[in-house]
Design an enzyme around this catalytic site. Sequence first.
Site, PDB file in Angstrom:
ATOM      1  N   CYS A 116       0.732  -1.211  -0.141  1.00 38.87           N
ATOM      2  CA  CYS A 116       0.076  -0.083   0.009  1.00 38.87           C
ATOM      3  C   CYS A 116       0.763   1.244   0.084  1.00 38.87           C
ATOM      4  CB  CYS A 116      -0.907   0.033   1.209  1.00 38.87           C
ATOM      5  SG  CYS A 116      -2.153  -1.404   1.208  1.00 38.87           S
ATOM      6  N   HIS A 256      -3.842   7.014   2.623  1.00 38.28           N
ATOM      7  CA  HIS A 256      -4.012   5.525   2.098  1.00 38.28           C
ATOM      8  C   HIS A 256      -5.480   5.374   2.727  1.00 38.28           C
ATOM      9  CE1 HIS A 256      -3.913   1.485   0.564  1.00 38.28           C
ATOM     10  NE2 HIS A 256      -4.016   1.197   1.808  1.00 38.28           N
ATOM     11  N   ASN A 286      -9.906  -0.362  -0.632  1.00 40.50           N
ATOM     12  CA  ASN A 286      -8.341  -0.308  -0.654  1.00 40.50           C
ATOM     13  C   ASN A 286      -7.861  -0.904  -1.937  1.00 40.50           C
ATOM     14  OD1 ASN A 286      -5.788  -0.400  -0.154  1.00 40.50           O
ATOM     15  ND2 ASN A 286      -5.965  -1.584   1.872  1.00 40.50           N
TER      16      ASN A 286
HETATM   17  C1  LIG Z   1      -9.919  -5.783   8.829  1.00 47.62           C
HETATM   18  C2  LIG Z   1     -10.514  -4.631  10.038  1.00 47.62           C
HETATM   19  C3  LIG Z   1     -11.212  -4.051   9.359  1.00 47.62           C
HETATM   20  C4  LIG Z   1     -11.096  -5.594  11.016  1.00 47.62           C
HETATM   21  O1  LIG Z   1     -11.656  -4.714  12.156  1.00 47.62           O
HETATM   22  P1  LIG Z   1     -11.522  -4.963  13.475  1.00 47.62           P
HETATM   23  O2  LIG Z   1     -12.410  -3.963  14.140  1.00 47.62           O
HETATM   24  O3  LIG Z   1     -10.219  -4.905  13.637  1.00 47.62           O
HETATM   25  O4  LIG Z   1     -12.169  -6.251  13.672  1.00 47.62           O
HETATM   26  P2  LIG Z   1     -11.659  -7.742  14.327  1.00 47.62           P
HETATM   27  O5  LIG Z   1     -10.755  -8.425  13.247  1.00 47.62           O
HETATM   28  O6  LIG Z   1     -11.014  -7.417  15.694  1.00 47.62           O
HETATM   29  O7  LIG Z   1     -12.841  -8.566  14.463  1.00 47.62           O
HETATM   30  C5  LIG Z   1     -13.838  -8.270  15.118  1.00 47.62           C
HETATM   31  C6  LIG Z   1     -15.039  -9.270  15.269  1.00 47.62           C
HETATM   32  O8  LIG Z   1     -15.290  -8.983  13.965  1.00 47.62           O
HETATM   33  C7  LIG Z   1     -15.719 -10.258  13.361  1.00 47.62           C
HETATM   34  N1  LIG Z   1     -15.545  -9.932  11.601  1.00 47.62           N
HETATM   35  C8  LIG Z   1     -14.467  -9.782  10.812  1.00 47.62           C
HETATM   36  N2  LIG Z   1     -14.746  -9.642   9.745  1.00 47.62           N
HETATM   37  C9  LIG Z   1     -16.083  -9.317   9.588  1.00 47.62           C
HETATM   38  C10 LIG Z   1     -17.106  -9.022   8.610  1.00 47.62           C
HETATM   39  N3  LIG Z   1     -16.375  -8.846   7.273  1.00 47.62           N
HETATM   40  N4  LIG Z   1     -18.235  -9.148   8.800  1.00 47.62           N
HETATM   41  C11 LIG Z   1     -18.718  -9.501  10.390  1.00 47.62           C
HETATM   42  N5  LIG Z   1     -17.853  -9.477  11.264  1.00 47.62           N
HETATM   43  C12 LIG Z   1     -16.424  -9.468  10.891  1.00 47.62           C
HETATM   44  C13 LIG Z   1     -14.462 -10.879  13.846  1.00 47.62           C
HETATM   45  O9  LIG Z   1     -14.705 -12.537  13.346  1.00 47.62           O
HETATM   46  C14 LIG Z   1     -14.581 -10.797  15.077  1.00 47.62           C
HETATM   47  O10 LIG Z   1     -15.581 -11.553  15.784  1.00 47.62           O
HETATM   48  P3  LIG Z   1     -15.258 -12.053  17.167  1.00 47.62           P
HETATM   49  O11 LIG Z   1     -15.355 -11.021  18.063  1.00 47.62           O
HETATM   50  O12 LIG Z   1     -16.563 -12.795  17.359  1.00 47.62           O
HETATM   51  O13 LIG Z   1     -14.059 -12.963  17.087  1.00 47.62           O
HETATM   52  C15 LIG Z   1      -9.479  -3.942  10.767  1.00 47.62           C
HETATM   53  O14 LIG Z   1      -8.689  -4.533  11.642  1.00 47.62           O
HETATM   54  C16 LIG Z   1      -8.386  -3.308   9.942  1.00 47.62           C
HETATM   55  O15 LIG Z   1      -8.814  -2.210   9.168  1.00 47.62           O
HETATM   56  N6  LIG Z   1      -7.275  -3.560   9.736  1.00 47.62           N
HETATM   57  C17 LIG Z   1      -6.139  -2.783   9.029  1.00 47.62           C
HETATM   58  C18 LIG Z   1      -6.075  -3.223   7.641  1.00 47.62           C
HETATM   59  C19 LIG Z   1      -4.765  -2.369   7.225  1.00 47.62           C
HETATM   60  O16 LIG Z   1      -4.736  -1.069   7.170  1.00 47.62           O
HETATM   61  N7  LIG Z   1      -4.183  -2.816   6.326  1.00 47.62           N
HETATM   62  C20 LIG Z   1      -2.786  -2.268   5.943  1.00 47.62           C
HETATM   63  C21 LIG Z   1      -2.921  -1.631   4.682  1.00 47.62           C
HETATM   64  S1  LIG Z   1      -3.780  -2.994   3.374  1.00 47.62           S
END
Ligand SMILES: CC(C)(COP(=O)(O)OP(=O)(O)OC[C@H]1O[C@@H](n2cnc3c(N)ncnc32)[C@H](O)[C@@H]1OP(=O)(O)O)[C@@H](O)C(=O)NCCC(=O)NCCS
Length: 331
Positions: A116, A256, A286
């Site tokens: 990214c 980003h 993204n």
């Molecule tokens: C990926 C991302 C959106 C997930 O959001 P989050 O708030 O961190 O969510 P978590 O991974 O902690 O998961 C929380 C819960 O939601 C659930 N969940 C994950 N994806 C889901 C989806 N698409 N729909 C519904 N529930 C979802 C998980 O299973 C978890 O459930 P649990 O609590 O029962 O185990 C977030 O972590 C993120 O943006 N990360 C950084 C991405 C990034 O910057 N990448 C680098 C550049 S590419």
Amino acid sequence: MTKIRAAITGVGGYVPDYVLTNQELETMVDTSDEWITTRTGIKERRILKGENQGVSVLGVNAVMEMIKKTKIDPKEIDLLIFATVTADMTFPATANIVATAVGAVNAFSYDISAACSGFLFALTTGASFIESGMYKKVVVVGGDKMSAIMDYTDRTTCIIFGDGAGCVLLEPTTEDVGIIDSILKSDGGGESYLHMKAGGSRMPASHATVDARQHFVYQEGSAVYKFAVTNMAEVSGQLAERNNLNAENVDWLVPHQANKRIIDATASRIGITEDKIMMKIERYGNTTAGTIPLLLWDYEKRLKKGDNLLLAAFGGGFTWGAIYVKWAYNS
Ligand SMILES: CC(C)(COP(=O)(O)OP(=O)(O)OC[C@H]1O[C@@H](n2cnc3c(N)ncnc32)[C@H](O)[C@@H]1OP(=O)(O)O)[C@@H](O)C(=O)NCCC(=O)NCCS
């Protein structure tokens, strides 16, 4: 001697027609429009469909649009750099494919892999060739066909990514505009949190790697989130401080687009208000290396000569960075 800077003198962009909405994702994985919207800010993303359609298709369309708009002769292009993690093939470089397709027959070309942050790394590299006086026209492309490496059974990653590409033309200037300063960073310790395991030389493609779904993006979202939220904000703050940039004199934050909450943290580090943040996350998701040039493309008409832009990114590697750009033209 007067300092030569690299000015952005043209922008191009391209997103494919197919729109993958949150509603369609609801039919593919166990998710909801409400979860995706509140956790990421994304509503829809574009997908490049069709056989034999690689990321070069996106890049060629973006560069052709820039050539048409700027009316440059592609034969004058000295160098074309393509930032991507979804190259058409491992080799040759996608940059070569794009350069030939757009008629840049006198250019040499190569790819840069920094996920990214790829466009920021490529922009700094391209600018250095201009600043040194070596070249006069450098095209920097960022693009990814993330749908090619997405596991559409993994709800934690497939909701974030989409396809798209953008590009800029760099030319020398002695005016006080252009690429002014940058801070770029890498940390190989990020490998375990965000990677694509198979298909490289460590683990070549085999039936076993395909069966284990190892040709897709693997991301530990919350670990990456914590690292991204701290580091993208920190590097942007450092760059702002050493260039006396602040909430008043920054015209645009160009962040980003992985997650709206990461963007908000970066904006609040410098005190930038929402009206000065370029945002397209809700429509494109993204697009990895395509994200920042696509923002410039979308907002080009609103940019004025002399505007202060702060570009910031974070991605796989880990890689992250920020670039201070003084916009060089009125559209
Ligand atoms: C990926 C991302 C959106 C997930 O959001 P989050 O708030 O961190 O969510 P978590 O991974 O902690 O998961 C929380 C819960 O939601 C659930 N969940 C994950 N994806 C889901 C989806 N698409 N729909 C519904 N529930 C979802 C998980 O299973 C978890 O459930 P649990 O609590 O029962 O185990 C977030 O972590 C993120 O943006 N990360 C950084 C991405 C990034 O910057 N990448 C680098 C550049 S590419």
